[in-house]
Every structure is written in structure tokens, then in C-alpha cells.
Design a protein around this motif. Structure first.
Motif, short mmCIF file in Angstrom:
data_model
loop_
_atom_site.label_atom_id
_atom_site.label_comp_id
_atom_site.label_asym_id
_atom_site.label_seq_id
_atom_site.Cartn_x
_atom_site.Cartn_y
_atom_site.Cartn_z
N TYR B 80 9.39 -0.44 4.67
CA TYR B 80 10.69 -0.66 4.96
C TYR B 80 11.05 -0.03 6.41
CZ TYR B 80 11.59 -0.82 -0.30
OH TYR B 80 11.75 -1.18 -1.51
N ALA B 88 8.29 -5.21 15.36
CA ALA B 88 7.29 -6.01 14.61
C ALA B 88 5.97 -5.63 15.29
CB ALA B 88 7.58 -7.50 14.59
N ALA B 92 2.37 -4.30 13.35
CA ALA B 92 1.19 -4.79 13.28
C ALA B 92 0.05 -4.15 13.80
CB ALA B 92 1.16 -6.15 14.27
N ASN B 95 -0.69 -1.14 11.43
CA ASN B 95 -1.18 -1.63 9.98
C ASN B 95 -2.66 -2.10 10.43
OD1 ASN B 95 0.74 -1.19 8.40
ND2 ASN B 95 1.17 -3.52 8.13
N LEU B 96 -2.82 -2.79 11.34
CA LEU B 96 -4.16 -3.09 11.92
C LEU B 96 -5.42 -1.80 12.02
CD1 LEU B 96 -3.41 -6.00 14.01
CD2 LEU B 96 -4.68 -6.03 11.79
#
Lengths: 104, 104, 104
Positions: B80, B88, B92, B95-96
């Protein structure tokens, strides 16, 4: 050890954000948020919520197919949407069509 | 009977709101929402989303450590965030970095 | 094959939207979003968040009863609410009452 079985649509968002569309772990398949995306990952049906929902469920079907699963085996779903009052009828219609016959 | 294995960061929010950070039940570990909190439960990195995400994942790592689990065993995550368009790229990147190598 | 055990409150929303209140699959019971609804599915306690939360948990209890489960067996819950700052104290109070004694 549990076997991990991953599925992807092969759209840019997966490598851009580092996620997969679905992972099977044990008896459960965990599915990422499906969207109104076409095969190249392009957003479809802008402004037409009912068509977006239909496309989203079509993408869900591809995941079920990969795992040899059926709609009747879906045990939980969270549906995020904008303007819930405005789109409630389309949600009802879309769900009733997709999950027919009801398991109530 | 299934053994319940609970984990906490021992921050005030847990006793204030009556929840635990994680519960292992059977083969699955259910993790509560992790936040950009420091060891005393204080909010860190106001205004710096990328740093908040990094701190959040650091707190996640403490949970994995407790259970002897690894990032590769995470099968589902809901993230969230505010201002998704603006953040964004940081999502990205975060997370990567966290889930490298990808399981796609 | 896994036995599916479905439970409903028999309110209009279930047939209108094509969902069930709960499904047991294997050892896990997946519960749909509970609301401040009365027995006929009517919205109760408008403007009184604490009473809405109490009613929501009363509906949750009906589901637990059906499955012979207890509050101590709840391993994960997502609570969606409006005005989180304004309602935080009521959430804390409601959770601490419902889940007492704490499993922390």
C-alpha cells in the motif's frame, strides 16, 4: 520441500516491478492483481468499467488454465475498483457471470 | 493441533492495537503490515519514500530471520502506498533490489 | 479432494454480488469482508464507528460459530476503515476487547 510453480503473462510490468502473476505453493495458488491489460500489457477499455472487468477476468482465466484449475476452485478474491457506487451494478453483473453457478 | 508461533518487534503499536507482527500457522507465515518504523516504533524518513520502503523491508527481514525464512520464500505481498504515479519508480527499484534474483 | 464448506448470512448482498461470507478449504477458513449489517442485511449504526465495529465483530462471531472456531484461531485480518486518525482509538479499543487475551 514445496515445489514453487510460477506463471507470468510476459508483460513489461512483471520485469519492471519484479513480480510474477501467480505462484503455486503447496495446495494454494496466490494470484497477483489482474488488470484490464492486453497481451502486450497495454491498458484496454479506458472509460468502460464493465469491459475492463471482463478483460481482467479473461486474464484470470489464463492463470487458471495454466494450473488446470477452474473458477469453482477460487476461494478468495479482493476486487479493487474506483467509484464503487457508480460501478456496483457492473461488479454484480461481472461476478455473477464469472462465478455462475453460485456456491451459496 | 497446529502450533502457533508469534513474532513481534516489541513496539507500542502492537499492544495499543492488539496485534502481532507475524503468526506462523502450519506451513504459512502471515505477516502484518510492515512500516517505516525504527526499533522504538518511531516513524522514520518522513518525505523520503524510497528510504521508507528500504526501512520497511529491513523490518520484514527481521521477521524472516526469526522464522529462518528467506526472501525467496515470500509468496504474496500487498504493498500500500500514497501517490502511486509519483512513487512507482521507487517501488520498482525497491522491489527489484529486495527480491533479486527475480523468480519470473 | 478437498471438501468445501461454505457459510452465508443469507442477506441480499450475497446473491446480488455472487459471493459467500466464508469458505473453508483444507485447514483454512477464508472470510469475506464483514460489515455493520443486521440480520436482514440492513446497514446499522450510521455515524457511530465504535458501534459499527462491534456489530461487524458480532457478524464475525456467527462465522466462527458455524465452523466451531474461536477468536484465538484468527491468524490474519485486514480492517478497512474511513478517517483512520479519527477512528484509531475505537479500532484499538474494539480489537483489544475482541481479541483479549493478547497473543503477543
Amino acid at each position: 520441500m514445496t515445489t514453487i510453480d510460477v506463471f507470468n503473462h510476459n508483460v513489461p510490468a512483471e520485469s519492471d516491478f519484479g513480480y510474477s502473476q501467480a505462484i503455486k505453493s503447496g495446495a494454494l495458488i496466490h494470484v497477483s492483481g489482474q488488470l484490464s491489460f492486453g497481451e502486450a500489457g497495454e491498458f484496454l477499455h479506458a472509460g468502460d468499467f464493465a469491459a475492463q472487468l471482463k478483460q481482467t477476468y479473461a486474464n484470470m482465466d489464463k492463470i487458471l488454465e495454466h494450473y488446470g484449475a477452474t473458477r469453482n476452485q477460487i476461494i478468495s478474491q479482493i476486487l479493487y475498483l474506483v467509484n464503487p457506487r457508480q460501478n456496483a451494478a457492473a461488479v454484480a453483473e461481472g461476478n455473477l457471470t464469472y462465478f455462475e453457478p453460485l456456491r451459496v
